[in-house]
Design a protein around this motif. Structure first.
Motif, PDB file in Angstrom:
ATOM      1  N   LEU A 198       0.961  -1.169  -0.069  1.00  0.00           N
ATOM      2  CA  LEU A 198      -0.185  -0.233  -0.143  1.00  0.00           C
ATOM      3  C   LEU A 198       0.985   1.286   0.044  1.00  0.00           C
ATOM      4  CD1 LEU A 198      -2.741  -0.985   2.870  1.00  0.00           C
ATOM      5  CD2 LEU A 198      -2.782  -1.296   0.483  1.00  0.00           C
ATOM      6  N   THR A 199       0.563   2.064  -0.877  1.00  0.00           N
ATOM      7  CA  THR A 199       1.319   3.433  -0.789  1.00  0.00           C
ATOM      8  C   THR A 199       0.767   4.288   0.349  1.00  0.00           C
ATOM      9  OG1 THR A 199      -0.268   4.582  -2.354  1.00  0.00           O
ATOM     10  CG2 THR A 199       1.670   3.298  -3.290  1.00  0.00           C
ATOM     11  N   ILE A 200       1.074   3.977   1.340  1.00  0.00           N
ATOM     12  CA  ILE A 200       0.760   4.853   2.662  1.00  0.00           C
ATOM     13  C   ILE A 200       1.974   4.686   3.613  1.00  0.00           C
ATOM     14  CG2 ILE A 200      -0.270   2.754   3.476  1.00  0.00           C
ATOM     15  CD1 ILE A 200      -2.227   4.550   5.065  1.00  0.00           C
ATOM     16  N   ASP A 201       2.464   5.883   4.303  1.00  0.00           N
ATOM     17  CA  ASP A 201       3.536   5.991   5.070  1.00  0.00           C
ATOM     18  C   ASP A 201       2.919   6.323   6.480  1.00  0.00           C
ATOM     19  OD1 ASP A 201       3.393   8.503   4.807  1.00  0.00           O
ATOM     20  OD2 ASP A 201       5.307   8.612   3.907  1.00  0.00           O
ATOM     21  N   GLU A 202       3.832   6.973   7.448  1.00  0.00           N
ATOM     22  CA  GLU A 202       3.569   7.344   8.629  1.00  0.00           C
ATOM     23  C   GLU A 202       2.817   8.552   8.621  1.00  0.00           C
ATOM     24  OE1 GLU A 202       6.567   6.504   7.609  1.00  0.00           O
ATOM     25  OE2 GLU A 202       7.384   5.158   9.130  1.00  0.00           O
ATOM     26  N   LYS A 203       2.434   9.318   7.567  1.00  0.00           N
ATOM     27  CA  LYS A 203       1.947  10.716   7.284  1.00  0.00           C
ATOM     28  C   LYS A 203       0.473  10.335   6.837  1.00  0.00           C
ATOM     29  CE  LYS A 203       5.842  13.390   6.391  1.00  0.00           C
ATOM     30  NZ  LYS A 203       6.632  13.841   5.216  1.00  0.00           N
ATOM     31  N   GLY A 204       0.266   9.037   6.555  1.00  0.00           N
ATOM     32  CA  GLY A 204      -1.135   8.365   6.156  1.00  0.00           C
ATOM     33  C   GLY A 204      -1.128   8.532   4.575  1.00  0.00           C
ATOM     34  N   ILE A 205      -2.630   8.216   4.092  1.00  0.00           N
ATOM     35  CA  ILE A 205      -2.671   8.055   2.534  1.00  0.00           C
ATOM     36  C   ILE A 205      -2.187   9.370   1.775  1.00  0.00           C
ATOM     37  CG2 ILE A 205      -4.259   7.635   0.636  1.00  0.00           C
ATOM     38  CD1 ILE A 205      -5.765   5.869   2.757  1.00  0.00           C
ATOM     39  N   LYS A 221      -2.475  12.494  -0.669  1.00  0.00           N
ATOM     40  CA  LYS A 221      -3.460  12.908  -1.528  1.00  0.00           C
ATOM     41  C   LYS A 221      -2.865  13.156  -2.922  1.00  0.00           C
ATOM     42  CE  LYS A 221      -6.718  15.330   1.467  1.00  0.00           C
ATOM     43  NZ  LYS A 221      -7.350  16.495   1.894  1.00  0.00           N
ATOM     44  N   ASP A 222      -1.687  13.291  -3.155  1.00  0.00           N
ATOM     45  CA  ASP A 222      -1.182  13.640  -4.344  1.00  0.00           C
ATOM     46  C   ASP A 222      -0.785  12.450  -5.195  1.00  0.00           C
ATOM     47  OD1 ASP A 222       1.076  13.383  -2.564  1.00  0.00           O
ATOM     48  OD2 ASP A 222       2.324  14.342  -4.017  1.00  0.00           O
ATOM     49  N   VAL A 223      -0.311  12.317  -6.356  1.00  0.00           N
ATOM     50  CA  VAL A 223       0.103  11.001  -7.148  1.00  0.00           C
ATOM     51  C   VAL A 223       1.513  11.221  -7.029  1.00  0.00           C
ATOM     52  CG1 VAL A 223       0.330  10.463  -9.390  1.00  0.00           C
ATOM     53  CG2 VAL A 223      -1.688  11.597  -8.974  1.00  0.00           C
ATOM     54  N   ASP A 224       2.274  12.035  -6.957  1.00  0.00           N
ATOM     55  CA  ASP A 224       3.869  12.090  -6.799  1.00  0.00           C
ATOM     56  C   ASP A 224       4.267  11.354  -5.568  1.00  0.00           C
ATOM     57  OD1 ASP A 224       4.000  13.254  -9.318  1.00  0.00           O
ATOM     58  OD2 ASP A 224       4.800  15.040  -8.338  1.00  0.00           O
ATOM     59  N   THR A 225       3.619  11.555  -4.583  1.00  0.00           N
ATOM     60  CA  THR A 225       3.978  10.930  -3.295  1.00  0.00           C
ATOM     61  C   THR A 225       3.608   9.294  -3.268  1.00  0.00           C
ATOM     62  OG1 THR A 225       3.721  12.875  -2.030  1.00  0.00           O
ATOM     63  CG2 THR A 225       4.050  10.853  -0.944  1.00  0.00           C
ATOM     64  N   LEU A 234       6.240   6.293  -2.966  1.00  0.00           N
ATOM     65  CA  LEU A 234       6.108   5.321  -2.004  1.00  0.00           C
ATOM     66  C   LEU A 234       6.127   3.841  -2.585  1.00  0.00           C
ATOM     67  CD1 LEU A 234       3.531   7.040   0.612  1.00  0.00           C
ATOM     68  CD2 LEU A 234       6.101   7.076   0.476  1.00  0.00           C
ATOM     69  N   ALA A 235       5.637   3.747  -3.655  1.00  0.00           N
ATOM     70  CA  ALA A 235       5.476   2.491  -4.570  1.00  0.00           C
ATOM     71  C   ALA A 235       6.859   2.292  -4.784  1.00  0.00           C
ATOM     72  CB  ALA A 235       4.709   2.577  -5.808  1.00  0.00           C
ATOM     73  N   GLY A 236       7.740   3.072  -5.081  1.00  0.00           N
ATOM     74  CA  GLY A 236       9.443   3.014  -5.416  1.00  0.00           C
ATOM     75  C   GLY A 236       9.859   2.602  -4.239  1.00  0.00           C
ATOM     76  N   LYS A 237       9.565   3.059  -3.156  1.00  0.00           N
ATOM     77  CA  LYS A 237      10.392   2.772  -1.877  1.00  0.00           C
ATOM     78  C   LYS A 237      10.052   1.071  -1.329  1.00  0.00           C
ATOM     79  CE  LYS A 237      10.509   4.100   3.116  1.00  0.00           C
ATOM     80  NZ  LYS A 237       9.797   4.830   4.322  1.00  0.00           N
ATOM     81  N   ILE A 238       8.670   0.637  -1.552  1.00  0.00           N
ATOM     82  CA  ILE A 238       8.372  -0.507  -1.192  1.00  0.00           C
ATOM     83  C   ILE A 238       9.141  -1.573  -2.113  1.00  0.00           C
ATOM     84  CG2 ILE A 238       6.378  -2.118  -1.028  1.00  0.00           C
ATOM     85  CD1 ILE A 238       4.744   0.376  -0.536  1.00  0.00           C
ATOM     86  N   LEU A 239       9.075  -1.178  -3.540  1.00  0.00           N
ATOM     87  CA  LEU A 239       9.805  -2.267  -4.397  1.00  0.00           C
ATOM     88  C   LEU A 239      11.250  -2.068  -3.992  1.00  0.00           C
ATOM     89  CD1 LEU A 239       7.403  -1.173  -7.498  1.00  0.00           C
ATOM     90  CD2 LEU A 239       7.712  -3.480  -6.482  1.00  0.00           C
ATOM     91  N   GLU A 240      11.833  -1.106  -4.061  1.00  0.00           N
ATOM     92  CA  GLU A 240      13.122  -1.126  -3.713  1.00  0.00           C
ATOM     93  C   GLU A 240      13.537  -1.856  -2.161  1.00  0.00           C
ATOM     94  OE1 GLU A 240      16.886   0.002  -1.891  1.00  0.00           O
ATOM     95  OE2 GLU A 240      15.148   0.843  -1.197  1.00  0.00           O
ATOM     96  N   ILE A 275       1.248  -3.532  -6.271  1.00  0.00           N
ATOM     97  CA  ILE A 275       1.146  -2.417  -5.630  1.00  0.00           C
ATOM     98  C   ILE A 275      -0.515  -1.833  -5.476  1.00  0.00           C
ATOM     99  CG2 ILE A 275       1.628   0.360  -5.551  1.00  0.00           C
ATOM    100  CD1 ILE A 275       3.998  -1.391  -4.663  1.00  0.00           C
ATOM    101  N   ASP A 276      -0.911  -1.499  -4.590  1.00  0.00           N
ATOM    102  CA  ASP A 276      -2.054  -0.629  -4.163  1.00  0.00           C
ATOM    103  C   ASP A 276      -2.114   0.761  -3.927  1.00  0.00           C
ATOM    104  OD1 ASP A 276      -4.711   0.037  -3.089  1.00  0.00           O
ATOM    105  OD2 ASP A 276      -5.075  -1.984  -2.611  1.00  0.00           O
ATOM    106  N   PRO A 277      -2.429   1.627  -4.796  1.00  0.00           N
ATOM    107  CA  PRO A 277      -2.372   2.866  -4.615  1.00  0.00           C
ATOM    108  C   PRO A 277      -3.281   3.649  -3.734  1.00  0.00           C
ATOM    109  CG  PRO A 277      -3.048   2.543  -6.833  1.00  0.00           C
ATOM    110  CD  PRO A 277      -2.967   1.300  -6.394  1.00  0.00           C
ATOM    111  N   LEU A 278      -4.217   2.865  -3.382  1.00  0.00           N
ATOM    112  CA  LEU A 278      -5.415   3.373  -2.629  1.00  0.00           C
ATOM    113  C   LEU A 278      -6.304   4.446  -3.226  1.00  0.00           C
ATOM    114  CD1 LEU A 278      -3.169   3.411   0.547  1.00  0.00           C
ATOM    115  CD2 LEU A 278      -5.008   1.870   0.408  1.00  0.00           C
ATOM    116  N   VAL A 279      -7.620   4.462  -2.791  1.00  0.00           N
ATOM    117  CA  VAL A 279      -8.311   5.555  -3.227  1.00  0.00           C
ATOM    118  C   VAL A 279      -9.110   6.082  -1.927  1.00  0.00           C
ATOM    119  CG1 VAL A 279     -10.163   3.812  -3.806  1.00  0.00           C
ATOM    120  CG2 VAL A 279     -10.378   6.021  -4.812  1.00  0.00           C
ATOM    121  N   LEU A 280      -9.300   7.346  -1.939  1.00  0.00           N
ATOM    122  CA  LEU A 280     -10.015   8.116  -1.042  1.00  0.00           C
ATOM    123  C   LEU A 280     -11.598   8.321  -1.480  1.00  0.00           C
ATOM    124  CD1 LEU A 280      -7.161  10.260  -0.013  1.00  0.00           C
ATOM    125  CD2 LEU A 280      -8.330   8.942   1.664  1.00  0.00           C
TER     126      LEU A 280
END
Lengths: 283, 283
Positions: free
Chosen positions: B142-149, B151-155, B159-165, B179-184
């Motif tokens: 999931l593309t979520i970190d300590e700051k939550g989901i 809102k923008d695409v770049d983050t 985060l997807a890159g971070k998990i894969l790395e 990868i799950d980019p999540l939806v609000l």
């Protein structure tokens, strides 16, 4: 790009950047026995109610097709155009392959209607485009020619270009031509819808024009057509179609949902508004 | 790109080029009072039937989430995993934020399950990725970190890159991370869905991995959620999501319809097959 249309009192813009336009398709006797009987019997109250209900349910334009074997189409078209234009204030979409019926409708219609349609056949271009110019109205251009509906994307792109080029020779501005790339049934070619979606993207990218589509042919011959039509509507709007000829009673909510999901409905206002109006009509 | 998963007897590939994967979401007590009561009462027949029915209705994988306040989640997870894996032969999707419950489930599950999920928080990466490596299974990131989901695409992309790395540092192959980019919910941000669709496209283009999505959060707080979920499913698949956690009873047909319309179902075989199986179940 904006296409300006006018009804009796209402001005409406089909807008490539705006929310999706819904052209109500219900005034069409094909497959509608009650309407067919009403037209044959001269029962115009039924037609009037169909127009009013469609607009109340979210139709931005009302399509009028009265092709009934055995009836005088130009005369009937003129009558129905008058009745509908008195019943609703939105612009009309004049739907006929009969040049005389188009002529009669254009004469009777108020404001600035949309002709449905011209196509890339010489006979059609030569007859319909002068009417568009003389009447100062707009037209849907179908990417079809003497050889029928092209299966491939490239031919659709070429025919769109041909229609737009011919229109420009008549000094019809590009924004007064809305291109319809047509969709074949996926039951006979499982790549038919994907090709149309591709054609929508390419025609939009190449010419920047509004794209219209009939959103129900795609499911012909398959079960649960409604689910297919709903999915196709979402896919077509995402690909760049901004004008759909469809059934407002069954598909307006899906259209509003898709606009909302694509970020085109601030505070969900149009979606919720449509839902509430449906609720109040049902109760 | 293919992610190999195995159930008790069945091997299944989540495939970026294949038809969309449906992960049946119904074994999740959130908002399901009957399931909650069954889990509390130790009524495992209800859970077994939910698994069997979902697979019969088109679920390719069965998600198992048994987080119930007051119950011992690792113990309950182990029990339910055993029960479901005996009831159905498809791969399981082990769904818990509780590391001990994940561990217990991985021990009990047959074949090669899918973990739902790791995220980009350090605590999650450090605990879950070693389990994925040790157990030789796959994981949803999931593309979520300590700051939550974000809102923008770049983050989300970052985060997807971070998990894969991080996965690659554990020698987990890229194809074992979905990868799950999540939806609000669009009710709180009308651009939320559009951003997720954009993130799907960009993550897919950048990393080539499979993309998973939960297809019902988007409509939270709005009326007629089903229509919104249907449209969003079509849009998400078109954008590049090839794996959806959803309700097979309500949304499998829309998924099959969308695959068909995108040219991924020769002779409409999967669509018609699903329709017929629903018909025979109803009758």
């Amino acid at each position: 790009m904006q296409t300006k249309l006018e009804g009796r009192t209402k001005t409406y813009f089909v807008d490539t950047e705006g929310p999706t336009t819904l052209i109500g398709e219900k005034i069409n006797p094909t497959g509608n026995k009650r309407l067919l009987a009403a037209l044959k019997a001269g029962d115009h109250e039924f037609v009037r109610a169909l127009a009013v209900d469609q607009v109340a349910t979210g139709a931005d334009l009302v399509d009028i097709n009265v092709g009934v074997p055995g009836l005088n189409e130009p005369e009937l078209m003129e009558n129905i155009v008058k009745i509908v234009s008195e019943a609703v204030d939105v612009p009309l979409c004049i739907d006929s392959p009969n040049f005389e019926a188009l002529k009669a409708a254009l004469f009777a219609a108020p404001g600035r209607p949309l002709i449905n349609s011209v196509n890339a056949e010489e006979a059609s271009l030569e007859r319909v485009l002068p009417m568009v110019k003389d009447r100062d109205c707009a037209v849907i251009g179908l990417t079809i020619d003497e050889k029928g509906i092209p299966k491939d994307v490239d031919t659709r792109l070429r025919l769109a270009g041909k229609i737009l080029e011919r229109a420009s020779r008549y000094n019809i501005p590009t924004e007064d031509v809305i291109i319809d790339p047509l969709v074949l049934a996926v039951s006979t070619d499982h790549e038919a819808a994907a090709k149309t979606l591709d054609a929508i993207q390419q025609i939009r990218a190449e010419f920047g024009v509004s794209i219209n589509l009939g959103a129900s042919n795609v499911s012909f011959g398959l079960p649960d057509r409604h689910t297919l039509n709903q999915s196709f509507m979402a896919l077509a709007i995402a690909a760049g179609a901004n004008c759909l000829i469809t059934d407002p009673f069954r598909l307006c909510l899906t259209m509003r949902a898709t606009d909302l999901l694509l970020g085109r409905d601030a505070f969900s206002g149009r979606y919720i508004g449509h839902y509430r109006s449906m609720q109040s009509r049902d109760s």
